[in-house]
Design an enzyme around this catalytic site. Structure first.
Site, PDB file in Angstrom:
ATOM      1  CG  LEU A  42      -2.213  -0.537   1.342  1.00 52.58           C
ATOM      2  CD1 LEU A  42      -2.932   0.034   2.559  1.00 52.58           C
ATOM      3  CD2 LEU A  42      -3.019  -0.227   0.102  1.00 52.58           C
ATOM      4  CG  LEU A  63     -11.408  -5.285   3.977  1.00 55.48           C
ATOM      5  CD1 LEU A  63     -11.917  -5.215   2.564  1.00 55.48           C
ATOM      6  CD2 LEU A  63     -11.709  -6.644   4.557  1.00 55.48           C
ATOM      7  CB  ALA A  64      -4.613  -3.275   3.314  1.00 55.55           C
ATOM      8  CD  GLN A  66      -2.183   0.599  13.309  1.00 53.64           C
ATOM      9  OE1 GLN A  66      -2.555  -0.529  13.706  1.00 53.64           O
ATOM     10  NE2 GLN A  66      -2.567   1.701  13.912  1.00 53.64           N
ATOM     11  CB  SER A  67      -7.017  -2.326  11.444  1.00 52.64           C
ATOM     12  OG  SER A  67      -6.533  -3.527  12.001  1.00 52.64           O
ATOM     13  CB  SER A 108     -13.895   2.306  10.871  1.00 53.93           C
ATOM     14  OG  SER A 108     -13.972   2.161  12.269  1.00 53.93           O
ATOM     15  CD  GLU A 110     -12.953   3.590  17.019  1.00 51.90           C
ATOM     16  OE1 GLU A 110     -12.215   4.476  17.462  1.00 51.90           O
ATOM     17  OE2 GLU A 110     -13.807   3.022  17.728  1.00 51.90           O
ATOM     18  CE1 TYR A 132      -8.336   1.766  11.578  1.00 52.55           C
ATOM     19  CE2 TYR A 132     -10.255   2.508  12.817  1.00 52.55           C
ATOM     20  CZ  TYR A 132      -9.688   1.701  11.857  1.00 52.55           C
ATOM     21  OH  TYR A 132     -10.479   0.816  11.155  1.00 52.55           O
ATOM     22  NE  ARG A 167     -11.513  -7.973  16.101  1.00 51.69           N
ATOM     23  CZ  ARG A 167     -11.351  -6.782  15.543  1.00 51.69           C
ATOM     24  NH1 ARG A 167     -10.386  -6.587  14.660  1.00 51.69           N
ATOM     25  NH2 ARG A 167     -12.155  -5.781  15.837  1.00 51.69           N
TER      26      ARG A 167
HETATM   27  P1  GDR Z   1     -11.952  -0.881  18.520  1.00 53.81           P
HETATM   28  O1  GDR Z   1     -11.590  -2.380  19.005  1.00 53.81           O
HETATM   29  O2  GDR Z   1     -10.993   0.115  19.047  1.00 53.81           O
HETATM   30  O3  GDR Z   1     -13.403  -0.650  18.847  1.00 53.81           O
HETATM   31  O4  GDR Z   1     -11.761  -0.964  16.927  1.00 53.81           O
HETATM   32  P2  GDR Z   1     -10.797  -2.904  20.284  1.00 53.81           P
HETATM   33  O5  GDR Z   1     -11.199  -4.327  20.437  1.00 53.81           O
HETATM   34  O6  GDR Z   1      -9.336  -2.612  20.203  1.00 53.81           O
HETATM   35  O7  GDR Z   1     -11.380  -2.013  21.504  1.00 53.81           O
HETATM   36  C1  GDR Z   1     -12.742  -2.054  21.881  1.00 53.81           C
HETATM   37  C2  GDR Z   1     -12.931  -1.319  23.209  1.00 53.81           C
HETATM   38  O8  GDR Z   1     -12.357  -2.089  24.261  1.00 53.81           O
HETATM   39  C3  GDR Z   1     -11.607  -1.223  25.122  1.00 53.81           C
HETATM   40  N1  GDR Z   1     -10.574  -1.999  25.829  1.00 53.81           N
HETATM   41  C4  GDR Z   1      -9.533  -2.630  25.258  1.00 53.81           C
HETATM   42  N2  GDR Z   1      -9.174  -2.739  23.946  1.00 53.81           N
HETATM   43  C5  GDR Z   1      -8.064  -3.468  23.658  1.00 53.81           C
HETATM   44  N3  GDR Z   1      -7.718  -3.617  22.353  1.00 53.81           N
HETATM   45  N4  GDR Z   1      -7.319  -4.072  24.628  1.00 53.81           N
HETATM   46  C6  GDR Z   1      -7.626  -3.975  25.963  1.00 53.81           C
HETATM   47  O9  GDR Z   1      -6.936  -4.517  26.830  1.00 53.81           O
HETATM   48  C7  GDR Z   1      -8.803  -3.218  26.289  1.00 53.81           C
HETATM   49  N5  GDR Z   1      -9.429  -2.926  27.457  1.00 53.81           N
HETATM   50  C8  GDR Z   1     -10.509  -2.202  27.166  1.00 53.81           C
HETATM   51  C9  GDR Z   1     -11.046  -0.180  24.182  1.00 53.81           C
HETATM   52  O10 GDR Z   1     -10.597   0.971  24.895  1.00 53.81           O
HETATM   53  C10 GDR Z   1     -12.255   0.069  23.286  1.00 53.81           C
HETATM   54  O11 GDR Z   1     -13.129   0.979  23.886  1.00 53.81           O
HETATM   55  C11 GDR Z   1     -12.077  -2.103  16.159  1.00 53.81           C
HETATM   56  C12 GDR Z   1     -10.972  -2.290  15.111  1.00 53.81           C
HETATM   57  O12 GDR Z   1     -11.150  -3.521  14.439  1.00 53.81           O
HETATM   58  C13 GDR Z   1     -10.991  -1.157  14.096  1.00 53.81           C
HETATM   59  O13 GDR Z   1     -10.040  -1.419  13.081  1.00 53.81           O
HETATM   60  C14 GDR Z   1     -12.391  -1.098  13.484  1.00 53.81           C
HETATM   61  O14 GDR Z   1     -12.468  -0.030  12.556  1.00 53.81           O
HETATM   62  C15 GDR Z   1     -13.436  -0.909  14.587  1.00 53.81           C
HETATM   63  O15 GDR Z   1     -13.338  -1.964  15.526  1.00 53.81           O
HETATM   64  C16 GDR Z   1     -14.857  -0.893  14.011  1.00 53.81           C
END
Ligand code: GDR
Length: 306
Positions: A42, A63-64, A66-67, A108, A110, A132, A167
């Site tokens: 990319l 879809l690629a 840094q997600s 997204s 987001e 992001y 996932r």
């Molecule tokens: P998100 O997914 O940021 O919504 O984006 P993520 O699972 O990282 O976080 C969801 C919520 O959980 C809270 N959280 C934690 N998150 C992670 N990763 N690790 C932890 O230990 C933790 N504890 C609490 C986060 O703060 C957040 O509120 C995902 C991604 O797949 C994006 O790429 C996509 O665009 C969106 O979903 C839709």
């Protein structure tokens, strides 16, 4: 899904990943022999133009990215660079190639960030809360502009969180389901989490790829919100996941301040009535079944890898 529908599927993979197949390409291990993979990135416009001209695709699923939202605060430069320029390069390469191609962009939920209305639909204003989220707003606007300026069949799916046993371990659902399986087997004592009060609209990824495909089968391109319309907190996810193996989540969760995000998205909930009406799409897996599926799969994974 595309292979099942009889497609000839090509993918681009960075050279570093091709050289480390076992570790980097585990999700497509079972189907890898049925795909044609090309080394491209990319980050290289030239490589994308070359690939588009060689393959002459009918449909492109971009879809690629840094997600990982949390990481985007630590490395905003590479997140913005890759996600924004990468999307621009793909669109520009498609324009060069001037065929009747259909293009899908993974936008997204987001983008809604600090939400302006509840639930969120295609007309809800954006208020991203992370590098992001900002990169996805830009990708969304680039996609819309290429559709309007160059008549490209370009659609954006505004997908809410979509999960599955494939996932990545850094996302909260998989982090929890994997920890539950390890704790149950005596391999781990507790799990460190950040904000367990945040709420998300969690669906099953397999349902969501169907929505992506449906968008590209429409005569006219457009933008669609895809989600279940139900929201649950991280705490509820943990509660269900631990209860599934007969444990109380309260005995295992440790709050780690380092995992809190500098600016958080507290709550997201989709209004996907446009997709339901125009695409005939609806989710088939509810929250309880999703949690159960992920925990079951990780128990199996641990059993096979012990
Ligand atoms: P998100 O997914 O940021 O919504 O984006 P993520 O699972 O990282 O976080 C969801 C919520 O959980 C809270 N959280 C934690 N998150 C992670 N990763 N690790 C932890 O230990 C933790 N504890 C609490 C986060 O703060 C957040 O509120 C995902 C991604 O797949 C994006 O790429 C996509 O665009 C969106 O979903 C839709």
């Amino acid at each position: 899904m595309l292979l099942n529908k009889g497609y000839d599927v090509h993918g681009i993979v960075r050279r570093v990943a091709l050289e480390d197949e076992t570790h980097r390409l585990w999700r497509i291990r079972k189907i890898i022999d049925n795909l044609t993979l090309h080394a491209a990135s990319l980050e290289s416009y030239a490589s994308l133009v070359k690939i588009m001209q060689k393959i002459k695709p009918d449909e492109v699923y971009h879809l690629a990215a840094q997600s990982y939202v949390g990481y985007s605060f630590e490395d905003e430069f590479s997140t913005l660079n890759t996600n924004i320029n990468g999307t621009h390069y793909v669109l520009s390469a498609l324009k060069e190639f001037e065929q009747n191609v259909k293009y899908y962009f993974a936008a997204s939920s987001e983008m809604f960030g600090k939400v302006k209305e509840v639930p969120q639909n295609e007309l809800t204003p954006f208020y991203p809360r992370s590098p992001y989220g900002i990169s996805k707003v830009t990708g969304f606007e680039l996609t819309r502009n290429y559709r309007e300026a160059y008549n490209l069949h370009a659609s954006s799916g505004i997908l809410f969180n979509h999960e599955s046993p494939r996932r990545g371990f850094e996302f909260v659902t998989r982090k929890i389901s994997f920890a539950v399986a390890r704790i149950k087997n005596g391999m781990q004592k507790n799990i460190k989490l950040g904000n367990i009060l945040s709420k998300r609209d969690w669906g099953f990824a397999k349902d969501y790829v169907e929505a992506m495909w449906l968008m590209l089968q429409k005569e006219k391109p457009g933008d669609y919100v895809i989600g279940t319309g139900q929201e649950h907190s991280v705490e509820e996810f943990a509660n269900l996941a631990f209860s599934h193996v007969g444990l109380n989540y309260k005995d295992y969760i440790v709050t780690d301040k380092k995992l809190l995000r500098p600016s958080e998205v507290d709550s997201l909930i989709a209004d996907s009535s446009k997709a339901r009406k125009e695409l005939g799409w609806k989710p088939t897996v509810n929250f309880n079944d999703l949690v159960k599926m992920m925990v079951e799969s990780d128990l199996e994974y641990i059993k096979n890898n012990l």
